[in-house]
Design a protein around this motif. Structure first.
Motif, PDB file in Angstrom:
ATOM      1  N   LYS A 212       0.818  -1.203   0.000  1.00 34.75           N
ATOM      2  CA  LYS A 212       0.000   0.000   0.000  1.00 34.75           C
ATOM      3  C   LYS A 212       0.856   1.260   0.000  1.00 34.75           C
ATOM      4  CE  LYS A 212      -3.852  -2.129   2.531  1.00 34.75           C
ATOM      5  NZ  LYS A 212      -4.700  -2.050   3.737  1.00 34.75           N
ATOM      6  N   THR A 213       0.279   2.361  -0.502  1.00 39.78           N
ATOM      7  CA  THR A 213       0.917   3.670  -0.357  1.00 39.78           C
ATOM      8  C   THR A 213       0.731   4.140   1.080  1.00 39.78           C
ATOM      9  OG1 THR A 213      -1.094   4.906  -0.912  1.00 39.78           O
ATOM     10  CG2 THR A 213       0.343   4.230  -2.744  1.00 39.78           C
ATOM     11  N   LEU A 214       1.412   5.224   1.444  1.00 40.82           N
ATOM     12  CA  LEU A 214       1.299   5.729   2.813  1.00 40.82           C
ATOM     13  C   LEU A 214      -0.131   6.152   3.130  1.00 40.82           C
ATOM     14  CD1 LEU A 214       2.751   6.486   5.439  1.00 40.82           C
ATOM     15  CD2 LEU A 214       3.115   8.775   4.483  1.00 40.82           C
ATOM     16  N   VAL A 215      -0.804   6.827   2.196  1.00 39.81           N
ATOM     17  CA  VAL A 215      -2.185   7.246   2.440  1.00 39.81           C
ATOM     18  C   VAL A 215      -3.093   6.034   2.625  1.00 39.81           C
ATOM     19  CG1 VAL A 215      -4.204   8.339   1.382  1.00 39.81           C
ATOM     20  CG2 VAL A 215      -1.989   9.488   1.325  1.00 39.81           C
ATOM     21  N   GLU A 216      -2.889   5.004   1.835  1.00 40.42           N
ATOM     22  CA  GLU A 216      -3.689   3.781   1.985  1.00 40.42           C
ATOM     23  C   GLU A 216      -3.429   3.117   3.330  1.00 40.42           C
ATOM     24  OE1 GLU A 216      -4.068   2.383  -2.690  1.00 40.42           O
ATOM     25  OE2 GLU A 216      -2.336   1.744  -1.498  1.00 40.42           O
ATOM     26  N   ILE A 217      -2.190   3.185   3.796  1.00 35.67           N
ATOM     27  CA  ILE A 217      -1.857   2.638   5.116  1.00 35.67           C
ATOM     28  C   ILE A 217      -2.567   3.412   6.207  1.00 35.67           C
ATOM     29  CG2 ILE A 217       0.013   2.364   6.790  1.00 35.67           C
ATOM     30  CD1 ILE A 217       1.858   1.753   4.370  1.00 35.67           C
ATOM     31  N   LEU A 218      -2.535   4.742   6.130  1.00 32.80           N
ATOM     32  CA  LEU A 218      -3.223   5.564   7.121  1.00 32.80           C
ATOM     33  C   LEU A 218      -4.711   5.247   7.152  1.00 32.80           C
ATOM     34  CD1 LEU A 218      -1.489   9.026   6.531  1.00 32.80           C
ATOM     35  CD2 LEU A 218      -1.173   7.496   8.480  1.00 32.80           C
ATOM     36  N   ASP A 219      -5.300   5.082   5.974  1.00 34.19           N
ATOM     37  CA  ASP A 219      -6.734   4.799   5.909  1.00 34.19           C
ATOM     38  C   ASP A 219      -7.073   3.414   6.443  1.00 34.19           C
ATOM     39  OD1 ASP A 219      -7.431   7.261   4.901  1.00 34.19           O
ATOM     40  OD2 ASP A 219      -7.510   6.613   2.803  1.00 34.19           O
ATOM     41  N   SER A 220      -6.074   2.527   6.534  1.00 34.65           N
ATOM     42  CA  SER A 220      -6.329   1.178   7.056  1.00 34.65           C
ATOM     43  C   SER A 220      -6.285   1.115   8.577  1.00 34.65           C
ATOM     44  CB  SER A 220      -5.312   0.189   6.478  1.00 34.65           C
ATOM     45  OG  SER A 220      -4.012   0.390   7.045  1.00 34.65           O
ATOM     46  N   PHE A 221      -5.749   2.170   9.213  1.00 33.09           N
ATOM     47  CA  PHE A 221      -5.715   2.195  10.668  1.00 33.09           C
ATOM     48  C   PHE A 221      -7.117   2.403  11.242  1.00 33.09           C
ATOM     49  CE2 PHE A 221      -1.106   3.867  10.565  1.00 33.09           C
ATOM     50  CZ  PHE A 221      -0.606   2.578  10.698  1.00 33.09           C
ATOM     51  N   GLU A 222      -7.315   1.951  12.477  1.00 32.83           N
ATOM     52  CA  GLU A 222      -8.598   2.089  13.140  1.00 32.83           C
ATOM     53  C   GLU A 222      -8.503   3.116  14.263  1.00 32.83           C
ATOM     54  OE1 GLU A 222      -9.797  -1.727  14.510  1.00 32.83           O
ATOM     55  OE2 GLU A 222     -10.048  -2.582  12.493  1.00 32.83           O
ATOM     56  N   VAL A 223      -9.609   3.800  14.498  1.00 32.04           N
ATOM     57  CA  VAL A 223      -9.678   4.762  15.600  1.00 32.04           C
ATOM     58  C   VAL A 223      -9.925   3.998  16.888  1.00 32.04           C
ATOM     59  CG1 VAL A 223     -10.870   6.763  16.550  1.00 32.04           C
ATOM     60  CG2 VAL A 223     -10.571   6.558  14.076  1.00 32.04           C
ATOM     61  N   ASP A 224      -9.021   4.150  17.853  1.00 29.95           N
ATOM     62  CA  ASP A 224      -9.159   3.449  19.129  1.00 29.95           C
ATOM     63  C   ASP A 224     -10.223   4.091  19.997  1.00 29.95           C
ATOM     64  OD1 ASP A 224      -7.307   1.501  18.633  1.00 29.95           O
ATOM     65  OD2 ASP A 224      -5.659   2.516  19.649  1.00 29.95           O
ATOM     66  N   MET A 225     -10.927   3.244  20.727  1.00 29.39           N
ATOM     67  CA  MET A 225     -11.839   3.751  21.749  1.00 29.39           C
ATOM     68  C   MET A 225     -11.019   4.242  22.933  1.00 29.39           C
ATOM     69  SD  MET A 225     -14.780   3.435  20.437  1.00 29.39           S
ATOM     70  CE  MET A 225     -15.852   3.693  21.848  1.00 29.39           C
ATOM     71  N   PRO A 226     -11.561   5.167  23.749  1.00 31.61           N
ATOM     72  CA  PRO A 226     -10.825   5.636  24.931  1.00 31.61           C
ATOM     73  C   PRO A 226     -10.419   4.467  25.818  1.00 31.61           C
ATOM     74  CG  PRO A 226     -12.749   7.008  24.544  1.00 31.61           C
ATOM     75  CD  PRO A 226     -12.853   5.839  23.585  1.00 31.61           C
TER      76      PRO A 226
END
Length: 251
Positions: A212-226
């Motif tokens: 993946k490109t860097l932008v695609e990698i960023l988009d694959s990350f998940e937002v953590d719950m608190p």
């Protein structure tokens, strides 16, 4: 599509992901972020022209993308990042807060305060220098802070002639160290921040890379719950002494 002054698009309603960029000094962290903002059309109107004018006055031929974030005059003069800097941008997936953390050992506490606020991290490694002292220190601190979404960006591939063997050597070196501290990288991407290779678009110079490109990698990350159910982590940024008292500062 035009952006607001802070880089966010008001017409979108996205989740916001906080990503810290860390790594050894001069491995290209601020340059990477500046180019990322440019390639995703997230710079405010006129900032590229202003950046070019600043570079011309300073006698540099190429655009120094690090100047986008190195707002302090001292940082521009010394070509270092002193404090953490935050800036917003958006992809089609969501909104981001990018945290640019200092690479110098003297500013380690600033790196910790930046990483403590992040959901994910990009560890930048210079392809020509490989894993260095602060690379290891920053990676260990990411592990200590409990960050599990970590990607490695092997930068300055242009200076390594986009050599796939050099990329593989660096991959083996950083993977070996990360394994030794119990931290794994979800992605390891080769790129050239200065030339925008493999940031938001693929590069013909690195057609051997299939990931993946860097932008695609960023988009694959998940937002953590608190992390309310996790053990307390208190990164200490500084200690102030007043008479016989010590005041611990952190978050």
């Amino acid at each position: 599509m035009s952006k607001t002054q802070d880089g966010r698009n008001n017409s979108y309603q996205h989740q916001q992901l906080r990503v810290v960029i860390v790594g050894h000094v001069d491995h290209g962290k601020s340059t990477l972020i500046g180019r990322l903002l440019y390639d995703t059309d997230s710079l405010p109107d006129g900032q590229k022209e202003e950046l070019e004018a600043v570079c011309n006055r300073r006698g540099t031929d190429a655009v120094e993308w690090s100047y986008v974030l190195d707002a302090f005059q001292a940082e521009r003069d010394q070509a270092v990042t002193i404090d953490t800097t935050q800036i917003w941008f958006s992809t089609a997936m969501r909104d981001y807060v990018i945290i640019d953390a200092p690479g110098h050992r003297e500013f380690l506490k600033n790196m910790i305060s930046g990483a403590a606020a992040a959901d994910a991290a990009i560890l930048v490694v210079d392809a020509t220098e490989g894993v260095q002292e602060q690379t290891k220190r920053h990676a260990y601190l990411l592990h200590l802070l409990g960050l599990r979404q970590v990607a490695v960006a092997i930068n300055k591939m242009d200076l390594a002639d986009y050599d796939p063997e050099r990329y593989q050597e660096t991959v083996k070196s950083i993977t070996k160290y990360l394994d030794s501290i119990g931290l794994s990288a979800s992605h390891i991407v080769p790129l050239s921040a200065r030339h925008g290779a493999m940031i938001s678009a693929r590069s013909t110079d690195m057609d051997w890379y299939r990931g993946k490109t860097l932008v695609e990698i960023l988009d694959s990350f998940e937002v953590d719950m608190p992390p309310v159910s996790r053990a307390l982590r208190y990164p200490v940024q500084d200690v102030y002494r007043q008479d016989d008292k010590r005041i611990i500062v952190g978050r």
